[in-house]
Design a protein around this motif. Structure first.
Motif, mmCIF file in Angstrom:
data_model
loop_
_atom_site.group_PDB
_atom_site.id
_atom_site.type_symbol
_atom_site.label_atom_id
_atom_site.label_comp_id
_atom_site.label_asym_id
_atom_site.label_seq_id
_atom_site.Cartn_x
_atom_site.Cartn_y
_atom_site.Cartn_z
ATOM 1 N N SER A 149 36.484 -21.162 -36.075
ATOM 2 C CA SER A 149 37.939 -20.173 -36.102
ATOM 3 C C SER A 149 38.894 -21.077 -36.585
ATOM 4 O O SER A 149 39.217 -21.969 -36.368
ATOM 5 N N ASN A 168 39.670 -14.975 -39.113
ATOM 6 C CA ASN A 168 38.678 -14.801 -38.820
ATOM 7 C C ASN A 168 38.307 -13.361 -38.329
ATOM 8 O O ASN A 168 36.486 -13.427 -38.191
ATOM 9 N N MET A 174 33.971 -17.053 -43.370
ATOM 10 C CA MET A 174 33.913 -17.893 -42.133
ATOM 11 C C MET A 174 32.156 -18.558 -42.294
ATOM 12 O O MET A 174 32.920 -19.925 -42.078
#
Ligand SMILES: *[C@@H]1O[C@H](CO)[C@@H](O)[C@H](O)[C@H]1NC(C)=O
Ligand SMILES: *[C@@H]1O[C@H](CO)[C@@H](O)[C@H](O)[C@H]1NC(C)=O
Length: 335
Positions: A149, A168, A174
Motif C-alpha cells: 500500500s 489504495n 495496486m
C-alpha cells in the motif's frame, strides 16, 4: 529544467547513500519528472540507471523508450518488451490524467505542479531483491509505496492522506504496481546484469596530475591532485609526506566525466615553502591490487621544465654567438 534532477537527488539522498554502499549490486533506478505548468499543459520525462550507467531515456515527445546501451533490453524478448512498454504508456497517460483530477479536487493545490518519482529495485541474488517507490511533490517527499500500500511520508501535507486513500482504493493499480515491483523489475534487472556484464564490470585506470594555487589561508598554498577517467567509482586518494599520510587531505565529491568515467580531486593546504616532498597517491581496482600511482609535488613540474629549457636555449645561443664572433674575427685576421 536542469535543477530538477538536482532537486530529486536532494529529496532522495537515502537512495544515493544506499547505492553507494551497495555499488556491487548495481541498483536499478528509474526517475520520473512530471511538470504541470497549468491545467492544459503536462510533460513527463523518464530516465533509468543500472548502477551508475544510464540505460534508458523516455522523453515526453516519444511514445517509445530509448535504449542508451546495446544491452538495454536485457534478456526480455521483443514481445515482452513491447508488452512492458504498452503498460508504461498507459501508466504515463493515466498518471497525467489523475494528477489533473487531484488538482481539481484539492483546493490547496495550485499550478504549477512538479512531481518527481523515484522507483526501481536492487537484486542481490536469484531470489533476493528489494524495491522502492518514492514520490515528491514540489520538491518535498510526500509518499511511498511499501509492500502492498501507499504510505504518507512524515511531514507531508494533510491532503496527502486523501490522495493515498484514493490510490489504495484502486485495486487494479495496486495489483499492477505490485506485479511490476515484485516480479517484473527483478526479472528485468537479472537480464540486464547478464547482458551488460562486460560493461558493468569494466575497469578504467585513473590519470593523475597535480596543480597548485593560492589557499584562502594567508601564506598557504593549496595543492590539488586531480584523478580522472577511472571506473568503477570507489577510489583511494591521499596526500603523503614520505610514508606519512596527510590526514588533512580534502576529497571532493565524485563528478561524472562525459564518457561514463569519474573525476575527483584531493586538495591539501600547506604552508608556503613546506610543499617539497609531498606526493599524491592513488589506488584503484583497475591498478590490480598492490600497484599505486604517486605523483610528487615539485619534481619535474612543468614550470621547472620550462625554465630549464629556456636556460639551455639561452646558454646554447650564447655559446653559438661567442664561437661565431670569434670565427669572424679570425677570418678577418687572415684577410
Ligand atoms: C500553459 O503553459 C504552457 C507552457 O508554459 C503555455 O505555453 C501555455 O500558453 C499555457 N496555457 C494557458 C492556458 O495558460
Ligand atoms: C507531452 O506529451 C503529451 C502526450 O503525448 C502531449 O499531450 C503534451 O502536449 C506533451 N507536452 C509537451 C510540452 O509537448
Amino acid at each position: 529544467m536542469w535543477y530538477l534532477p538536482c532537486l530529486l537527488f536532494w529529496v532522495f539522498p537515502w537512495v544515493w547513500v544506499q547505492s553507494e554502499a551497495q555499488q556491487k549490486n548495481f541498483p536499478f533506478r528509474c526517475l520520473q519528472i512530471s511538470s504541470f505548468p497549468n491545467s492544459s499543459c503536462a510533460t513527463t520525462e523518464g530516465l533509468a540507471w543500472l548502477g551508475d550507467l544510464q540505460t534508458h531515456r523516455w522523453s515526453n515527445a516519444s511514445d517509445t523508450i530509448d535504449f542508451l546501451k546495446p544491452w538495454s533490453q536485457g534478456k526480455f524478448s521483443d514481445q515482452q518488451w513491447e508488452q512492458l512498454q504498452r503498460i508504461l504508456q498507459v501508466y504515463r497517460f493515466s498518471f497525467t490524467r489523475d494528477v489533473q483530477e487531484f488538482v481539481k479536487m484539492l483546493p490547496n493545490i495550485q499550478y504549477p505542479v512538479e512531481i518527481q518519482l523515484s522507483t526501481g529495485c536492487d537484486v542481490y541474488s536469484e531470489n533476493a531483491s528489494e524495491n522502492f517507490f518514492y514520490v515528491a511533490f514540489q520538491g518535498e517527499y510526500i509518499l511511498s509505496f511499501q509492500g502492498t500500500s501507499f504510505q504518507k511520508a512524515p511531514g507531508a501535507p494533510p491532503w496527502t492522506e486523501l490522495v493515498i486513500k484514493v490510490l489504495n482504493g484502486d485495486q487494479g493499480t495496486m495489483e499492477t504496481l505490485q506485479w511490476l515491483l515484485n516480479d517484473i523489475c527483478p526479472k528485468f534487472v537479472h537480464g540486464l546484469l547478464q547482458a551488460g556484464k562486460a560493461e558493468l564490470e569494466k575497469q578504467e585506470k585513473p590519470e593523475v596530475w597535480l596543480s597548485s594555487g593560492l589557499s584562502p589561508k594567508h601564506g598557504h598554498l593549496q595543492l590539488v591532485c586531480h584523478v580522472s577517467g577511472f571506473y568503477p567509482k570507489p577510489v583511494w586518494v591521499m596526500w603523503r609526506q614520505g610514508e606519512q599520510k596527510q590526514n588533512s587531505t580534502q576529497r571532493s565529491d565524485y563528478l561524472p566525466n562525459a564518457d561514463e568515467t569519474w573525476y575527483l580531486q584531493a586538495t591539501l593546504d600547506v604552508e608556503a615553502g613546506k610543499e617539497t616532498g609531498l606526493a599524491c597517491c592513488v589506488n584503484h581496482s583497475s591498478l590490480g591490487g598492490q600497484d599505486i600511482i604517486c605523483r610528487s609535488h615539485g619534481k619535474h613540474s612543468p614550470v621547472g621544465v620550462i625554465i630549464a629549457a629556456v636556460l639551455v636555449v639561452l646558454i646554447c645561443a650564447g655559446i653559438c654567438y661567442v664561437v661565431y664572433t670569434k670565427k669572424r674575427r679570425s677570418y678577418r685576421d687572415i684577410l
